[in-house]
Motif scaffolding. Structure first.
Motif, PDB file in Angstrom:
ATOM      1  N   SER A  71       0.839  -1.195   0.000  1.00  0.00           N
ATOM      2  CA  SER A  71       0.000   0.000   0.000  1.00  0.00           C
ATOM      3  C   SER A  71       0.874   1.245   0.000  1.00  0.00           C
ATOM      4  CB  SER A  71      -0.913   0.011   1.232  1.00  0.00           C
ATOM      5  OG  SER A  71      -0.133  -0.041   2.403  1.00  0.00           O
ATOM      6  N   LYS A  72       0.207   2.375   0.062  1.00  0.00           N
ATOM      7  CA  LYS A  72       0.922   3.659   0.099  1.00  0.00           C
ATOM      8  C   LYS A  72       0.080   4.666   0.858  1.00  0.00           C
ATOM      9  CE  LYS A  72       3.306   6.958  -2.967  1.00  0.00           C
ATOM     10  NZ  LYS A  72       2.896   8.172  -2.225  1.00  0.00           N
ATOM     11  N   TRP A  73       0.750   5.502   1.610  1.00  0.00           N
ATOM     12  CA  TRP A  73       0.086   6.615   2.312  1.00  0.00           C
ATOM     13  C   TRP A  73      -0.404   7.646   1.308  1.00  0.00           C
ATOM     14  CZ3 TRP A  73      -0.139   8.340   7.641  1.00  0.00           C
ATOM     15  CH2 TRP A  73      -0.411   9.706   7.800  1.00  0.00           C
ATOM     16  N   PHE A  74      -1.602   8.209   1.561  1.00  0.00           N
ATOM     17  CA  PHE A  74      -2.094   9.342   0.782  1.00  0.00           C
ATOM     18  C   PHE A  74      -2.608  10.391   1.751  1.00  0.00           C
ATOM     19  CE2 PHE A  74      -5.546  11.759  -1.194  1.00  0.00           C
ATOM     20  CZ  PHE A  74      -4.878  12.298  -2.279  1.00  0.00           C
ATOM     21  N   SER A  75      -2.094  11.606   1.629  1.00  0.00           N
ATOM     22  CA  SER A  75      -2.526  12.720   2.474  1.00  0.00           C
ATOM     23  C   SER A  75      -3.719  13.414   1.834  1.00  0.00           C
ATOM     24  CB  SER A  75      -1.389  13.728   2.650  1.00  0.00           C
ATOM     25  OG  SER A  75      -0.267  13.132   3.255  1.00  0.00           O
ATOM     26  N   SER A  76      -4.865  13.355   2.499  1.00  0.00           N
ATOM     27  CA  SER A  76      -6.034  14.093   2.011  1.00  0.00           C
ATOM     28  C   SER A  76      -6.200  15.372   2.825  1.00  0.00           C
ATOM     29  CB  SER A  76      -7.301  13.239   2.106  1.00  0.00           C
ATOM     30  OG  SER A  76      -7.638  12.972   3.461  1.00  0.00           O
ATOM     31  N   PHE A  77      -6.837  16.355   2.184  1.00  0.00           N
ATOM     32  CA  PHE A  77      -7.168  17.617   2.844  1.00  0.00           C
ATOM     33  C   PHE A  77      -8.611  17.955   2.491  1.00  0.00           C
ATOM     34  CE2 PHE A  77      -2.605  17.519   2.367  1.00  0.00           C
ATOM     35  CZ  PHE A  77      -2.135  18.017   3.569  1.00  0.00           C
ATOM     36  N   LEU A  78      -9.464  16.979   2.699  1.00  0.00           N
ATOM     37  CA  LEU A  78     -10.862  17.107   2.288  1.00  0.00           C
ATOM     38  C   LEU A  78     -11.624  18.109   3.137  1.00  0.00           C
ATOM     39  CD1 LEU A  78     -11.440  13.309   1.691  1.00  0.00           C
ATOM     40  CD2 LEU A  78     -11.628  15.071  -0.078  1.00  0.00           C
ATOM     41  N   CYS A  79     -11.179  18.338   4.360  1.00  0.00           N
ATOM     42  CA  CYS A  79     -11.858  19.310   5.223  1.00  0.00           C
ATOM     43  C   CYS A  79     -11.622  20.747   4.782  1.00  0.00           C
ATOM     44  CB  CYS A  79     -11.386  19.154   6.671  1.00  0.00           C
ATOM     45  SG  CYS A  79     -11.948  17.660   7.497  1.00  0.00           S
ATOM     46  N   THR A  80     -10.484  20.995   4.135  1.00  0.00           N
ATOM     47  CA  THR A  80     -10.057  22.382   3.944  1.00  0.00           C
ATOM     48  C   THR A  80      -9.702  22.769   2.507  1.00  0.00           C
ATOM     49  OG1 THR A  80      -7.819  21.678   4.579  1.00  0.00           O
ATOM     50  CG2 THR A  80      -9.221  22.637   6.304  1.00  0.00           C
ATOM     51  N   THR A  81      -9.661  21.820   1.587  1.00  0.00           N
ATOM     52  CA  THR A  81      -9.348  22.163   0.199  1.00  0.00           C
ATOM     53  C   THR A  81     -10.419  21.590  -0.724  1.00  0.00           C
ATOM     54  OG1 THR A  81      -7.997  20.189  -0.184  1.00  0.00           O
ATOM     55  CG2 THR A  81      -6.871  22.127   0.679  1.00  0.00           C
ATOM     56  N   PRO A  82     -10.554  22.135  -1.928  1.00  0.00           N
ATOM     57  CA  PRO A  82     -11.582  21.637  -2.844  1.00  0.00           C
ATOM     58  C   PRO A  82     -11.421  20.145  -3.121  1.00  0.00           C
ATOM     59  CG  PRO A  82     -10.700  23.720  -3.635  1.00  0.00           C
ATOM     60  CD  PRO A  82      -9.829  23.298  -2.491  1.00  0.00           C
ATOM     61  N   TYR A  83     -12.533  19.451  -3.214  1.00  0.00           N
ATOM     62  CA  TYR A  83     -12.501  18.017  -3.471  1.00  0.00           C
ATOM     63  C   TYR A  83     -11.695  17.692  -4.715  1.00  0.00           C
ATOM     64  CZ  TYR A  83     -13.787  13.491  -5.261  1.00  0.00           C
ATOM     65  OH  TYR A  83     -13.702  12.230  -5.796  1.00  0.00           O
ATOM     66  N   GLU A  84     -11.840  18.493  -5.746  1.00  0.00           N
ATOM     67  CA  GLU A  84     -11.197  18.210  -7.027  1.00  0.00           C
ATOM     68  C   GLU A  84      -9.678  18.101  -6.898  1.00  0.00           C
ATOM     69  OE1 GLU A  84     -15.200  19.557  -7.539  1.00  0.00           O
ATOM     70  OE2 GLU A  84     -13.503  20.512  -6.495  1.00  0.00           O
ATOM     71  N   GLU A  85      -9.090  18.921  -6.038  1.00  0.00           N
ATOM     72  CA  GLU A  85      -7.639  18.853  -5.836  1.00  0.00           C
ATOM     73  C   GLU A  85      -7.236  17.525  -5.208  1.00  0.00           C
ATOM     74  OE1 GLU A  85      -6.215  22.189  -3.634  1.00  0.00           O
ATOM     75  OE2 GLU A  85      -7.178  23.674  -4.954  1.00  0.00           O
ATOM     76  N   ASN A  86      -8.029  17.060  -4.272  1.00  0.00           N
ATOM     77  CA  ASN A  86      -7.772  15.772  -3.634  1.00  0.00           C
ATOM     78  C   ASN A  86      -7.920  14.630  -4.634  1.00  0.00           C
ATOM     79  OD1 ASN A  86      -7.623  16.210  -0.451  1.00  0.00           O
ATOM     80  ND2 ASN A  86      -9.158  17.615  -1.251  1.00  0.00           N
ATOM     81  N   GLU A  87      -8.948  14.707  -5.452  1.00  0.00           N
ATOM     82  CA  GLU A  87      -9.196  13.634  -6.423  1.00  0.00           C
ATOM     83  C   GLU A  87      -8.064  13.530  -7.441  1.00  0.00           C
ATOM     84  OE1 GLU A  87     -11.964  13.383 -10.150  1.00  0.00           O
ATOM     85  OE2 GLU A  87     -13.192  12.891  -8.382  1.00  0.00           O
ATOM     86  N   GLU A  88      -7.587  14.652  -7.928  1.00  0.00           N
ATOM     87  CA  GLU A  88      -6.513  14.637  -8.924  1.00  0.00           C
ATOM     88  C   GLU A  88      -5.265  13.953  -8.362  1.00  0.00           C
ATOM     89  OE1 GLU A  88      -3.914  17.749 -11.715  1.00  0.00           O
ATOM     90  OE2 GLU A  88      -5.372  18.517 -10.257  1.00  0.00           O
ATOM     91  N   ALA A  89      -4.888  14.328  -7.133  1.00  0.00           N
ATOM     92  CA  ALA A  89      -3.702  13.732  -6.512  1.00  0.00           C
ATOM     93  C   ALA A  89      -3.931  12.249  -6.202  1.00  0.00           C
ATOM     94  CB  ALA A  89      -3.356  14.491  -5.235  1.00  0.00           C
ATOM     95  N   PHE A  90      -5.139  11.914  -5.806  1.00  0.00           N
ATOM     96  CA  PHE A  90      -5.488  10.533  -5.458  1.00  0.00           C
ATOM     97  C   PHE A  90      -5.374   9.619  -6.675  1.00  0.00           C
ATOM     98  CE2 PHE A  90      -8.806   7.238  -4.674  1.00  0.00           C
ATOM     99  CZ  PHE A  90      -8.331   6.714  -3.479  1.00  0.00           C
ATOM    100  N   ILE A  91      -5.888  10.056  -7.795  1.00  0.00           N
ATOM    101  CA  ILE A  91      -5.851   9.236  -9.006  1.00  0.00           C
ATOM    102  C   ILE A  91      -4.405   9.003  -9.459  1.00  0.00           C
ATOM    103  CG2 ILE A  91      -6.435   9.218 -11.465  1.00  0.00           C
ATOM    104  CD1 ILE A  91      -9.109  10.518 -10.703  1.00  0.00           C
ATOM    105  N   LYS A  92      -3.556  10.004  -9.306  1.00  0.00           N
ATOM    106  CA  LYS A  92      -2.144   9.829  -9.651  1.00  0.00           C
ATOM    107  C   LYS A  92      -1.513   8.723  -8.812  1.00  0.00           C
ATOM    108  CE  LYS A  92      -1.202  14.553 -11.253  1.00  0.00           C
ATOM    109  NZ  LYS A  92      -0.451  15.814 -10.962  1.00  0.00           N
ATOM    110  N   GLN A  93      -1.854   8.684  -7.531  1.00  0.00           N
ATOM    111  CA  GLN A  93      -1.288   7.661  -6.664  1.00  0.00           C
ATOM    112  C   GLN A  93      -1.848   6.277  -6.994  1.00  0.00           C
ATOM    113  OE1 GLN A  93       1.285   8.135  -4.750  1.00  0.00           O
ATOM    114  NE2 GLN A  93       1.261  10.294  -5.360  1.00  0.00           N
ATOM    115  N   LEU A  94      -3.114   6.212  -7.359  1.00  0.00           N
ATOM    116  CA  LEU A  94      -3.686   4.930  -7.768  1.00  0.00           C
ATOM    117  C   LEU A  94      -2.976   4.395  -9.008  1.00  0.00           C
ATOM    118  CD1 LEU A  94      -7.566   5.301  -7.377  1.00  0.00           C
ATOM    119  CD2 LEU A  94      -5.954   4.179  -5.829  1.00  0.00           C
ATOM    120  N   TYR A  95      -2.706   5.275  -9.934  1.00  0.00           N
ATOM    121  CA  TYR A  95      -2.018   4.854 -11.164  1.00  0.00           C
ATOM    122  C   TYR A  95      -0.640   4.293 -10.833  1.00  0.00           C
ATOM    123  CZ  TYR A  95       0.252   5.069 -15.715  1.00  0.00           C
ATOM    124  OH  TYR A  95       0.960   4.749 -16.854  1.00  0.00           O
TER     125      TYR A  95
END
Length: 298
Positions: A71-95
């Motif tokens: 696995s790999k750690w992923f830092s989310s900031f869903l409380c304080t930043t737009p969802y779209e920014e989190n999703e873009e970074a998340f998909i990169k890590q999934l790839y």
């Protein structure tokens, strides 16, 4: 124990090099880390900050040692930043993880975290989220979790000291408001214990939602000092509060029994934030491996 269950054993690179405090273990190379992981008898690890960023190079180095990425750690900031920014970074890590053959990703919400703050992580200093931020967090996790599921992953949320989701109550709230088919728990024995929670109770309570397991022990006297003196997070690491299974007071037999009863299958990842200059990584990896074998037969 765990007969007919698909359990794999790994150890995180944080015992060799600490991503949060890069000065810890700066003398230890990536090659040393994964070679000692294999020599200690583990078959998996998690992606560390000093691992090659080219998945082809990384995969070749791991395959030479018969090591898998769990696995790999992923830092989310869903409380304080737009969802779209989190999703873009998340998909990169999934790839990236897809190319390595992994199927777990550990998401930790770092809005307001105190990892690098010069203040206590206890009492009224502990980060909290508003009701509106909780809604952003859980709705965002449901969206990210669906993306992960569609790509063959389990999103495993990592409760953690010095964050907005730390306690059993906070973890329960998060799981109650997320989709059980898309959002799982990265259950960590050490972080529940350090949060003055019962790790065995947590394993029983959250068993069906646990998708990934971090095995971390706690040294009781050092934890008590940390709470009494109001340590900051990094001081807790430097003072040796965390250690490998069997070197502290966590009831691992109770944990293992609870996980077995829940039907858990997946990775057991040893993860202990220690100063490698004081706790030799290979020595402690061997201790952890021998202890797990003694407790479970794995």
């Amino acid at each position: 124990m765990f007969e007919n269950k698909k359990i794999r054993l790994g150890i995180a690179p944080i015992g060799w090099t600490n991503d949060d405090m890069p000065e810890l273990g700066k003398e230890n190379s990536f090659e040393q880390c994964i070679s000692e992981v294999a020599l200690a008898g583990f078959t998996g690890t998690e992606v560390g900050g000093r691992f090659p960023t080219d998945p082809v190079i990384l995969k070749k180095s791991l395959e030479l040692r018969r090591i898998k990425i769990a696995s790999k750690w992923f830092s989310s900031f869903l409380c304080t930043t737009p969802y779209e920014e989190n999703e873009e970074a998340f998909i990169k890590q999934l790839y990236f993880l897809e190319l390595l053959g992994a199927n777990r990703i550990n998401v930790c919400e770092l809005s307001y975290n105190l990892f690098a703050k010069e203040c206590s992580m206890f009492g009224d200093k502990k980060p909290v989220a508003t009701d509106e931020e909780w809604q952003s967090l859980t709705e965002g996790l449901n969206k990210l979790g669906k993306i992960a599921t569609e790509r063959g992953f389990k999103l495993c949320f990592h409760h953690h000291m010095a964050t907005v989701v730390q306690t059993i109550e906070e973890t329960q709230r998060l799981l109650d408001h997320t989709n059980p088919e898309d959002v799982y728990l990265c259950y960590d024995t050490g972080h529940f214990t350090f949060s003055s929670e019962d790790a065995v109770e947590a394993a029983r309570l959250f068993g069906p939602r646990i998708g990934h397991v971090h095995l971390k022990d706690i040294r009781r006297e050092r934890m008590e000092a940390a709470i009494a003196e109001g340590y900051k997070f990094r001081k807790a690491v430097l003072e040796g509060c965390f250690t490998v299974p069997g070197d502290g007071f966590v009831d691992f037999m109770g944990v293992f029994k609870a996980l077995e009863e829940s039907g858990y299958e997946g990775w057991f990842l040893v993860e202990a934030e220690q100063d490698p200059a004081l706790a030799n990584p290979f020595e402690y990896a061997l201790k952890a491996r021998q202890y797990i074998k003694k407790m479970t037969g794995l």
